[in-house]
Design a protein around this motif. Structure first.
Motif, PDB file in Angstrom:
ATOM      1  N   ALA A  59      30.957 -22.654  26.063  1.00 20.67           N
ATOM      2  CA  ALA A  59      29.835 -22.029  25.211  1.00 20.67           C
ATOM      3  C   ALA A  59      30.610 -21.385  23.847  1.00 20.67           C
ATOM      4  O   ALA A  59      29.922 -21.586  22.641  1.00 20.67           O
ATOM      5  CB  ALA A  59      29.072 -20.842  25.900  1.00 20.67           C
ATOM      6  N   ASP A  60      32.002 -20.919  23.946  1.00 22.49           N
ATOM      7  CA  ASP A  60      32.569 -20.413  22.827  1.00 22.49           C
ATOM      8  C   ASP A  60      33.531 -21.077  22.482  1.00 22.49           C
ATOM      9  O   ASP A  60      34.674 -21.483  23.159  1.00 22.49           O
ATOM     10  CB  ASP A  60      33.027 -19.090  23.227  1.00 22.49           C
ATOM     11  CG  ASP A  60      33.805 -18.296  21.905  1.00 22.49           C
ATOM     12  OD1 ASP A  60      33.750 -18.869  20.676  1.00 22.49           O
ATOM     13  OD2 ASP A  60      34.376 -17.100  22.135  1.00 22.49           O
ATOM     14  N   THR A  61      33.580 -22.099  21.441  1.00 25.93           N
ATOM     15  CA  THR A  61      34.760 -22.959  21.053  1.00 25.93           C
ATOM     16  C   THR A  61      35.340 -22.422  19.626  1.00 25.93           C
ATOM     17  O   THR A  61      35.903 -23.248  18.778  1.00 25.93           O
ATOM     18  CB  THR A  61      34.119 -24.529  20.749  1.00 25.93           C
ATOM     19  OG1 THR A  61      33.075 -24.451  19.969  1.00 25.93           O
ATOM     20  CG2 THR A  61      33.735 -24.791  22.116  1.00 25.93           C
TER      21      THR A  61
ATOM     22  N   PHE B 244      35.341 -32.247  18.621  1.00 27.81           N
ATOM     23  CA  PHE B 244      34.528 -32.065  17.284  1.00 27.81           C
ATOM     24  C   PHE B 244      34.263 -33.235  16.453  1.00 27.81           C
ATOM     25  O   PHE B 244      33.446 -33.457  15.965  1.00 27.81           O
ATOM     26  CB  PHE B 244      35.125 -31.051  16.676  1.00 27.81           C
ATOM     27  CG  PHE B 244      35.304 -29.534  17.011  1.00 27.81           C
ATOM     28  CD1 PHE B 244      34.454 -29.095  17.805  1.00 27.81           C
ATOM     29  CD2 PHE B 244      36.634 -29.027  17.053  1.00 27.81           C
ATOM     30  CE1 PHE B 244      34.197 -27.774  18.413  1.00 27.81           C
ATOM     31  CE2 PHE B 244      36.642 -27.556  17.682  1.00 27.81           C
ATOM     32  CZ  PHE B 244      35.249 -26.958  18.443  1.00 27.81           C
ATOM     33  N   GLN B 245      35.384 -34.280  16.667  1.00 27.46           N
ATOM     34  CA  GLN B 245      35.379 -35.556  15.617  1.00 27.46           C
ATOM     35  C   GLN B 245      34.437 -36.321  16.620  1.00 27.46           C
ATOM     36  O   GLN B 245      33.617 -37.138  15.721  1.00 27.46           O
ATOM     37  CB  GLN B 245      36.811 -35.949  15.734  1.00 27.46           C
ATOM     38  CG  GLN B 245      37.730 -35.146  14.738  1.00 27.46           C
ATOM     39  CD  GLN B 245      39.026 -35.841  14.649  1.00 27.46           C
ATOM     40  OE1 GLN B 245      38.748 -36.820  13.958  1.00 27.46           O
ATOM     41  NE2 GLN B 245      40.185 -35.335  15.078  1.00 27.46           N
ATOM     42  N   VAL B 246      34.305 -36.376  17.882  1.00 24.88           N
ATOM     43  CA  VAL B 246      33.437 -37.292  18.556  1.00 24.88           C
ATOM     44  C   VAL B 246      32.123 -36.690  18.509  1.00 24.88           C
ATOM     45  O   VAL B 246      31.194 -37.627  18.423  1.00 24.88           O
ATOM     46  CB  VAL B 246      33.922 -37.233  20.105  1.00 24.88           C
ATOM     47  CG1 VAL B 246      32.907 -37.972  20.995  1.00 24.88           C
ATOM     48  CG2 VAL B 246      35.096 -37.896  20.302  1.00 24.88           C
TER      49      VAL B 246
ATOM     50  N   ALA C 292      29.801 -23.604  16.991  1.00 24.36           N
ATOM     51  CA  ALA C 292      28.401 -23.970  16.702  1.00 24.36           C
ATOM     52  C   ALA C 292      27.521 -24.334  17.860  1.00 24.36           C
ATOM     53  O   ALA C 292      26.494 -23.647  17.971  1.00 24.36           O
ATOM     54  CB  ALA C 292      28.323 -25.173  15.698  1.00 24.36           C
ATOM     55  N   VAL C 293      28.144 -24.801  18.905  1.00 27.66           N
ATOM     56  CA  VAL C 293      27.150 -25.384  20.114  1.00 27.66           C
ATOM     57  C   VAL C 293      28.212 -25.269  21.396  1.00 27.66           C
ATOM     58  O   VAL C 293      29.401 -25.326  21.149  1.00 27.66           O
ATOM     59  CB  VAL C 293      26.600 -26.767  19.900  1.00 27.66           C
ATOM     60  CG1 VAL C 293      25.439 -26.837  18.902  1.00 27.66           C
ATOM     61  CG2 VAL C 293      27.689 -27.787  19.568  1.00 27.66           C
TER      62      VAL C 293
END
Length: 329
Positions: free
Chosen positions: A290-292, A302-304, A311-312
């Motif tokens: 939940a927390d990235t 994040f690239q994928v 954000a999510v």
């Protein structure tokens, strides 16, 4: 499914002869005593010493305590990213960036998804593999007699008859370095060099011996290729909601070593039944973060997924040789 991996790149296992006066307890016997009633996941079962392993040359030796000593040579998998900086899906290392080529060349990139997409009927292109050689567990008495430290690497190489500046040394050096790194903020971590020490870490971190241990279970044919899988069901399959879980990741080493870390409540784990387009069945373990916000913005996830840190909720399926521990509900 259930077999240890053999290939030109992997001739496993090295067991070391220790003084015959040592009294051994087999890892599977310790599991039964420490965790009565807890099912053993395939990621553990596949690495248990059977007493009947053979060396690459076909000869097996067994000491008078029932511990198999297998002469031979160990080769880690070769992957252009693993031994230097690439964090494979499910890893505890979130500080690394990924190269653009990984988006296209790495089949494990498809293991990332968003939590909102985890619903019955969802389709995902997946390839369930292993991320470390399938080296067997050794009893704690054996593991504790072998040095496990970057400072002791020359001695360790000699112990296993491995050469300096080899691919094996690079893999072992990476594992030792990562095992010695400081835990991520909000986590406790450590490397388990035996099944017994993994059980101790998990149960002490969770504060109970009444636990579940799960790993991704791949049916016949499911691990052979990349294909579309459909989520059969997701409701009611969550683990450790509102509490801690422990995740253990297989490492590349001559015998089974797992990096284990206790994750905060912001991390959720799910058991997800999947159906492959070829009819194969997979019971996959997924972890959602939940927390990235502290992750590297150039992390592969994040690239994928085309999202930004924090954000999510970012999720990934675990490959076959990782284990999630959680208190039994």
């Amino acid at each position: 499914m259930g077999r240890r991996l053999t290939s030109p790149f992997l001739l496993f296992v090295l067991f070391v002869a220790i003084a015959s006066a040592v009294t051994y307890t087999l890892p599977q016997d310790h599991w039964k005593k420490a965790l009565p009633g807890t099912s053993m996941p395939s990621a553990v079962r596949d690495l248990l010493p059977t007493g009947k392993e053979t060396s690459p040359g076909g000869a097996a030796m067994e000491d008078n305590k029932g511990i198999v000593i297998v002469p031979g040579y160990w080769h880690p998998y070769w992957h252009p990213y693993w031994y230097y900086w690439y964090p494979y899906p499910g890893t505890y290392i979130y500080k690394y960036a990924a190269s653009e080529s990984q988006l296209h060349d790495d089949p494990n990139a498809s293991l990332f998804f968003l939590e909102k997409d985890l619903h019955p009927g969802a389709k995902m292109m997946l390839h369930f593999t292993r991320t470390a050689p399938a080296a067997a567990f050794v009893p704690r008495a054996v593991a504790d007699s072998i040095p496990f430290s970057s400072k002791k690497l020359p001695e360790i190489l000699t112990r296993f008859s491995l050469k300096p500046n080899s691919m094996e040394e690079a893999a072992m050096r990476k594992t030792l370095r990562e095992c010695e790194e400081t835990a991520a903020e909000g986590e406790t971590s450590g490397c388990a060099t035996s099944l017994e020490s993994m059980i101790d870490f998990a149960t002490s971190s969770l504060g109970t011996h009444d636990v579940r241990a799960v790993s991704t279970e791949v049916g016949k044919g499911g691990a052979e290729k990349q294909q579309y899988y459909t989520v059969v069901s997701a409701a009611g399959q969550s683990l450790a909601v509102g509490g801690k879980s422990v995740t253990c990741h297989a490492q590349s080493y001559p015998y089974a070593v797992f990096y284990c870390h206790a994750t905060p409540a912001a991390t959720k784990a799910y058991v997800v039944p999947l159906a492959g387009e070829d009819g194969s069945q997979v019971t996959a373990v997924a972890v959602c973060h939940a927390d990235t916000s502290a992750w590297n913005p150039r992390h592969l996830a994040f690239q994928v997924l085309k999202v930004k840190p924090g954000a999510v909720s970012v999720c990934h399926f675990l490959t076959q040789d990782h284990i999630v521990w959680a208190p039994r509900k």
